[in-house]
Scaffold this active site. Structure first.
Site, short mmCIF file in Angstrom:
data_model
loop_
_atom_site.label_atom_id
_atom_site.label_comp_id
_atom_site.label_asym_id
_atom_site.label_seq_id
_atom_site.Cartn_x
_atom_site.Cartn_y
_atom_site.Cartn_z
N LEU A 1 65.07 84.17 5.88
CA LEU A 1 64.28 85.09 6.69
C LEU A 1 65.10 86.32 7.00
O LEU A 1 66.28 86.24 7.27
CB LEU A 1 63.85 84.42 8.00
CG LEU A 1 62.88 83.26 7.89
CD1 LEU A 1 62.57 82.72 9.26
CD2 LEU A 1 61.60 83.69 7.23
N ASP A 2 64.43 87.44 7.00
CA ASP A 2 65.11 88.71 7.26
C ASP A 2 65.55 88.78 8.72
O ASP A 2 65.07 88.03 9.56
CB ASP A 2 64.10 89.82 6.95
CG ASP A 2 64.76 91.18 6.89
OD1 ASP A 2 64.47 91.99 7.78
OD2 ASP A 2 65.55 91.39 5.97
N LYS A 3 66.43 89.69 9.00
CA LYS A 3 66.92 89.88 10.37
C LYS A 3 65.77 90.17 11.34
O LYS A 3 65.78 89.75 12.49
CB LYS A 3 67.89 91.06 10.36
CG LYS A 3 68.62 91.31 11.65
CD LYS A 3 69.78 92.24 11.41
CE LYS A 3 69.33 93.67 11.24
NZ LYS A 3 69.44 94.43 12.49
N ASN A 4 64.76 90.89 10.87
CA ASN A 4 63.67 91.30 11.76
C ASN A 4 62.63 90.22 11.97
O ASN A 4 61.80 90.34 12.86
CB ASN A 4 62.97 92.54 11.20
CG ASN A 4 63.87 93.75 11.20
OD1 ASN A 4 64.71 93.88 12.08
ND2 ASN A 4 63.71 94.62 10.22
N ILE A 5 62.64 89.20 11.14
CA ILE A 5 61.61 88.16 11.27
C ILE A 5 62.15 87.07 12.16
O ILE A 5 63.27 86.61 11.99
CB ILE A 5 61.24 87.55 9.91
CG1 ILE A 5 60.78 88.61 8.94
CG2 ILE A 5 60.14 86.52 10.07
CD1 ILE A 5 60.28 88.04 7.65
#
Lengths: 313, 463
Positions: free
Chosen positions: A98-102
């Site tokens: 998962l991305d940092k923003n998710i």
């Protein structure tokens, strides 16, 4: 039935399997992995670890009496070797990065559970996200934290128009699922797969496919959607918000992305940051075992989205 | 227009390499070697001076667009660059347009109705000073009007829409159009029904003149018998014309070798008159014929048929190859019928629950293994967009061409199937399609018309 474990090797033997964690926003997966491994090794070392194996020494000489003595073995002492469980001993892998923003549900596998994460990834489970956006501006990174490069009016966007645009996007994705079935579109199998249930899962690696798009909240300029899709990533979801705004002839920026469901795993199954310790992870592994057992899809068609995912949310 | 400015905004600002993951330089292009680990902090007021662009007003209504696709060689798609490409603008000759293509003609005119003939397209347009009916495509028999830029050299093919100069006053508008193999029927709001084009079988409603050269001389014929009647719908078969009045009476004229005129004989019929048989006295709401088999629906949901039955289309009432008087079809288990479509070899009907039934010979829509059916068989609703995510999607209208079948559902999605000459189904390939598949058009499809090898659709934008 609670089982009390005091002996570290026993806990180590139980620490094999797939579990589910709630990743907070603004935390990279690498950092999460380090935190989890650190917590696990710390907790394991706090339990009663394996005592040092005693050294058996035979003293004396052949002419005199030979005495068998059990002495302190410094070669096996924790103060010499270091803690019994070290971070490099623990294997931890994730099913999807998962991305940092998710933020949201994140499936991980520990020790022999790393093979389980491969299985989770290959079964192409449907993930649901809550994606929030804000009309009126667009940034260079398509997310909230970028530099604003365009502003536009958005008063003409109504809930009905947004709904119709979502249906067009959804229908387009359902149509393109036909290509990724792995079956010849002119064949009888393709006809049977499509006419049975209508929603099909790709047979091979496919680009992001959206199965369901729903409006959760519509409060100009903010809006929130629930997106159910496979093979997606953070960049794709940001582009989705951006393209949606283009279709509505305005601009939008993505403000939040939150994974609320990963196949059968939901928010109820995932561990919060304060619960990232050995005791709760072992519990979670036990709870995830029945969910993990039947996730391999049997046929090309998605037989009832609701049955595939657990009832609770 | 509006969409072009939008595209311009997107291609210039956003595609300058700004949409990349990670470090972005504020200049808008990459500088090799100079990277920042931590991005420069943004000024909180950096967005204040940006202009707020208004692309759409709060009270603007969505436009109607025209999409065409299929074989491009005969000019029926309406885009001149397919046939006369401009090398400077990097245009190339295009033989098949396999996916829906948006026509510029629809941006500059308010198109109210359109129809596809065999190799030509006709548009009925609102509020222009020149004419209210435009046509493009094959013009060998003046089916899209007489165009002689050089005297005595009529153009045999038009590559972009040109006005059809029907001799009506400037205030009269053409509201409905229908087109067959080589003739066009136009219904005006104040001055009756006009026909133009080939009249070898009397399909224009006037007496047949032997050895008439239809391309050289354009004769616009006003059908006097229909002057006093309110026309609800016009339909053209291959060489026949049908006129349906608001009272529910069907009139016909033209070729009758298969009995498709429904007038009780197998000869040509140059005079317009009512269809005889079981249909007399019924209030018909829709007539459909694209080749030589005719189906009609009345307000009670019963289907009547006449004409060609070589492919068992009418075999519920007859075993003969053709019938020349209308007969009421016995179709059990189908419910109340609201729409029908009769193509060359296949027939479709739609009942009030939104279910589509098809029968006949060819790719009727039940997969590659079912190539014919003597009785109407139900095509699964999941193929028309009804699944657990959208359980309320049902079909609202059906249309057909010679070998192409099309359906529109309640969400405005268009589904096509059938034979696919030149990619006319709009699915992106030229292979036959044995079950309905959605055509990718972003908008609500209001009306679609199918010809032999091309299709045209009238689409309303969402915004």
């Amino acid at each position: 039935m609670l089982k009390i474990v005091r002996y570290a090797p026993e806990a180590w033997n139980m620490l094999q399997g797939v579990f589910c964690v709630y990743k907070p926003a603004d935390m990279t997966m690498n950092h999460l992995r380090k935190v989890l491994i650190g917590n696990l090794s710390r907790d394991l070392n706090l339990l009663k670890t394996r005592p040092a194996t005693p050294m058996v020494a035979i003293e004396g000489s052949v002419t005199e009496n030979l005495v068998v003595k059990v002495t302190e073995n410094y070669a096996d002492h924790p103060l010499v070797l270091g803690p019994r469980y070290q971070p490099k001993d623990i294997k931890l892998a994730w099913a999807h990065q998962l991305d940092k923003n998710i933020s949201g549900v994140c499936i991980l596998g520990v020790n022999s559970g790393t093979k389980g994460t491969h299985k989770v990834r290959e079964s192409q489970l449907i993930r649901s996200y809550i994606v929030s956006g804000q009309f009126g501006r667009t940034t260079d990174t398509l997310f909230n934290d970028g530099k604003v490069i365009g502003k536009s009016t958005y008063k003409h966007v109504t809930r009905g128009r947004l709904m119709r645009t979502l249906m067009t996007i959804q229908a387009g994705h359902q149509r393109s699922a036909l290509h990724f079935l792995g079956l010849d579109p002119q064949s009888q199998e393709a006809y049977e797969a499509l006419s049975a249930d209508g929603l099909v899962r790709p047979g091979e690696k496919s680009p992001p496919l959206i199965y369901a798009l729903k409006i959760v909240d519509f409060n100009l300029p903010d809006f929130t959607l629930e997106v159910s899709c496979i093979n997606e990533n953070a960049v794709y979801l940001q582009h989705l918000v951006h393209d949606l705004a283009l279709r509505l002839k305005t601009t939008a920026v993505c403000t939040q992305m939150r994974c609320i469901r990963y196949g059968p795993w939901t928010l109820q199954h995932s561990l919060l940051h304060k619960h990232w310790c050995l005791e709760h992870i072992l519990d979670n592994i036990t709870h995830s075992k029945p969910l993990f057992k039947d996730i391999m899809p049997k046929s090309a068609s998605l037989v009832m989205l609701k049955n595939e995912q657990s009832k609770e949310l | 227009m509006l969409s072009q400015t939008w595209r311009h905004f997107i291609t210039t600002s956003l595609n300058k390499g700004l949409l990349c993951n990670g470090a972005v330089s504020s200049l808008g292009y990459h500088i090799r070697g100079k990277k920042r680990k931590v991005p420069k902090p943004l000024d909180p007021h950096h967005a204040d001076e940006l202009p707020e662009v208004e692309y759409v007003g709060t009270r603007s209504q969505p436009d109607k667009l025209v999409y065409t696709w299929g074989v491009a060689n005969h000019g029926a798609l309406g885009r001149p660059s397919f046939i006369r490409p401009d090398k400077e603008k990097r245009q190339y000759r295009l033989q098949f347009m396999q996916h829906p293509h948006r026509l510029a003609f629809g941006e500059y005119h308010k198109v109210t109705d359109l129809t596809c003939g065999y190799g030509f397209t006709v548009f009925a347009v609102n509020k222009t000073p020149e004419a209210s009916c435009f046509g493009t495509g094959l013009n060998t028999d003046s089916q899209v009007g007489g165009h002689q830029p050089r005297r005595d050299h009529p153009l045999g093919m038009l590559i972009s829409p040109a006005p059809i100069e029907v001799p009506v006053s400037k205030t009269t508008n053409v509201i409905k159009v229908a087109a067959g193999r080589a003739h066009t029927v136009m219904v005006t709001d104040k001055e009756g029904v006009w026909t133009v084009g080939n009249n070898a079988y009397g399909q224009c409603g006037r007496s047949i003149i032997t050895d008439e050269d239809y391309g050289k001389q354009t004769i616009y014929n006003r059908i006097r018998i229909l002057d006093q009647l309110d026309i609800a719908q016009v339909e053209c078969g291959q060489d026949t014309s049908f006129f349906l009045t608001k009272d529910g009476v069907v009139y016909s004229c033209g070729w009758g070798a298969d009995g498709q005129t429904g007038r009780g004989h197998y000869d040509n019929e140059p005079h317009v008159g009512p269809v005889i048989g079981d249909i007399e006295g019924e209030k018909v709401v829709k007539v459909s014929c694209r080749a030589d088999c005719v189906l009609a629906v009345n307000d009670k949901g019963e289907v009547f048929g006449w004409g060609n039955s070589e492919y068992q289309q009418l075999n519920s009432v007859t075993n003969e190859m053709q019938i020349h008087t209308s007969r009421k079809l016995k179709l059990p288990g189908v419910g109340k019928v609201v729409d029908v479509a009769a193509s060359g070899t296949m027939c479709l009907l739609l009942n009030e629950d939104g279910q589509v039934f098809s029968w006949g010979f060819g790719p009727i829509g039940k997969g590659p293994e079912v190539t014919y059916s003597k009785t109407p068989t139900h095509i699964p609703s999941t193929l028309f967009g009804k699944n657990e995510l959208t359980p309320d999607a049902k079909v609202v209208s059906v249309t057909c061409g010679i070998n192409i079948l099309a359906a529109i559902n309640s969400h405005g999605c268009l589904f096509t199937w059938g034979k696919n000459p030149g990619g006319c189904l709009g699915l992106g390939h030229i292979k036959d399609q044995y079950f309905p598949v959605r055509v990718a058009i972003a908008g609500e499809v209001l009306k679609v018309s199918c010809g032999v090898d091309h299709m045209a659709a009238l689409v309303r934008e969402i915004i």
